[in-house]
Design an enzyme around this catalytic site. Sequence first.
Site, PDB file in Angstrom:
ATOM      1  N   SER A   1      38.285  44.839  35.358  1.00 36.36           N
ATOM      2  CA  SER A   1      37.844  43.398  36.692  1.00 36.36           C
ATOM      3  C   SER A   1      37.084  43.687  36.200  1.00 36.36           C
ATOM      4  O   SER A   1      35.714  43.919  36.523  1.00 36.36           O
ATOM      5  CB  SER A   1      38.263  44.691  37.861  1.00 36.36           C
ATOM      6  OG  SER A   1      39.274  45.098  37.813  1.00 36.36           O
TER       7      SER A   1
ATOM      8  N   HIS B   1      34.739  44.728  44.852  1.00 36.33           N
ATOM      9  CA  HIS B   1      35.665  45.742  44.904  1.00 36.33           C
ATOM     10  C   HIS B   1      35.343  46.506  43.034  1.00 36.33           C
ATOM     11  O   HIS B   1      35.468  48.004  44.237  1.00 36.33           O
ATOM     12  CB  HIS B   1      36.886  45.992  44.491  1.00 36.33           C
ATOM     13  CG  HIS B   1      38.182  45.244  42.996  1.00 36.33           C
ATOM     14  ND1 HIS B   1      38.249  44.375  43.024  1.00 36.33           N
ATOM     15  CD2 HIS B   1      38.371  46.284  41.974  1.00 36.33           C
ATOM     16  CE1 HIS B   1      38.853  44.807  41.330  1.00 36.33           C
ATOM     17  NE2 HIS B   1      38.780  45.580  41.362  1.00 36.33           N
TER      18      HIS B   1
ATOM     19  N   ASP C   1      36.639  38.512  46.570  1.00 34.10           N
ATOM     20  CA  ASP C   1      37.005  39.518  45.050  1.00 34.10           C
ATOM     21  C   ASP C   1      35.374  39.556  44.635  1.00 34.10           C
ATOM     22  O   ASP C   1      35.584  39.531  43.349  1.00 34.10           O
ATOM     23  CB  ASP C   1      37.847  40.023  44.644  1.00 34.10           C
ATOM     24  CG  ASP C   1      37.413  40.914  44.556  1.00 34.10           C
ATOM     25  OD1 ASP C   1      36.739  42.107  45.010  1.00 34.10           O
ATOM     26  OD2 ASP C   1      38.493  41.675  43.166  1.00 34.10           O
TER      27      ASP C   1
END
Length: 422
Positions: free
Chosen positions: A265, A158, A188
């Site tokens: 992230s 993402h 992901d």
Amino acid sequence: MKSKQQDSDYNSRQPNQKGFDASAPKPWQKAATYVSLVLLGAGVTFSGGYLGSNTLLSSKESTSKVSLSPGVAVAQAQLPLSTDTNFVTEVVDKVGPAVVRINSSRTVTQQLPDAFNDPLFRRFFGAELPTGPQERVERGTGSGFIINTDGQILTNAHVVAGADTVNVILKDGRTFTGKVMGTDPVTDVAIVKIQADNLPTVRLGDSDRLRPGEWAIAIGNPLGLDNTVTTGIISATGRSSSQVGVPDKRVNFIQTDAAINPGNSGGPLLNAKGEVVGMNTAIIRGAQGLGFAIPINTAQRIGNQLATTGNVQHPYLGIQMVKLTPEVKQQINEDSNSRVNISADRGILVVRVMRNSPAANAGLRTGDVIQKINGQLVTDTDTVQQQVERSQVGSSLQMEVLRNGQTINLPVTTAALPTQSE
């Protein structure tokens, strides 16, 4: 995977799957939509932070070699495990140079509402109204870590999915244009490549051997604050995607209390030896000390496929399901609109079979209760999903189901999970 909400970096989110039928949803139907193997076009957010339900935001021995490209391996010295708190400093000094900042951007075209083209509407506001599709640039920041000296970087899908441009900034200040080699929205995970040699790299550990209570060290760029280090412990392992609130992902997450914020992230979660054991991906807003990471064994497996072929094939059945409980059984049997009557007391109830799916082709029906897969008793939907994910596309799963009080054995040949565009 969820109820989505905007983080500080990007605006796009996606809806969850729909319910079992068009009538008012029953509690068991809501549960069925929450945990599903259909996963048609599982989406990803385009941001530096990863969101899920309840406003999820993003984001012992090891092998001596690390490689995601055939014939490329990197050996590094193992850091000593010290009882002194300075072991964190040793880990950061060793691993920090291999942690990168990833800036990505994409251009989004937004169509004007039909009302804007109405002549009467334009008569009053014509001079102030745009005349065509509007474009805007969305930007985000995430983290990543270098796993090969030739410039392969692991990060979250993402962080870079749909990006027009990707810039990678090293700790020493060097900036490179990154090429996205592949993204996998189901786990992901993404691989980014930069053109450079002799880069610092991380050492990968074994996430299968993690135990709650071990040290956890996170390095990343939360909220734009580069090279931030936080520490904590491994709080739990094997958290299912449904428990975390992202049921469209196929990951058993690591839970940690090391602080993780938007921008973390894609960054590494490390053990006390300085080995990467996870990829940071999510926190739960409003909770205290709850963060989640993708196990490095999963990230490495997916990364290998992305680096080799640019995509990943996930097997699927094409069903929606719910764990059978006495309450669910009673609700179904008392529902006058229900076309099935459940006699089983436990198992996994099939509440929907997708048309032309592997399950449909094998003869699986709505109302069947799955008891075993390949001889293994299944008691929850996560077990079914894990069994399917561990299989190969095109392999056969032996399903033992109860139908109208009789046991039926059905071989189901898995197919590749359709992408969103299919």
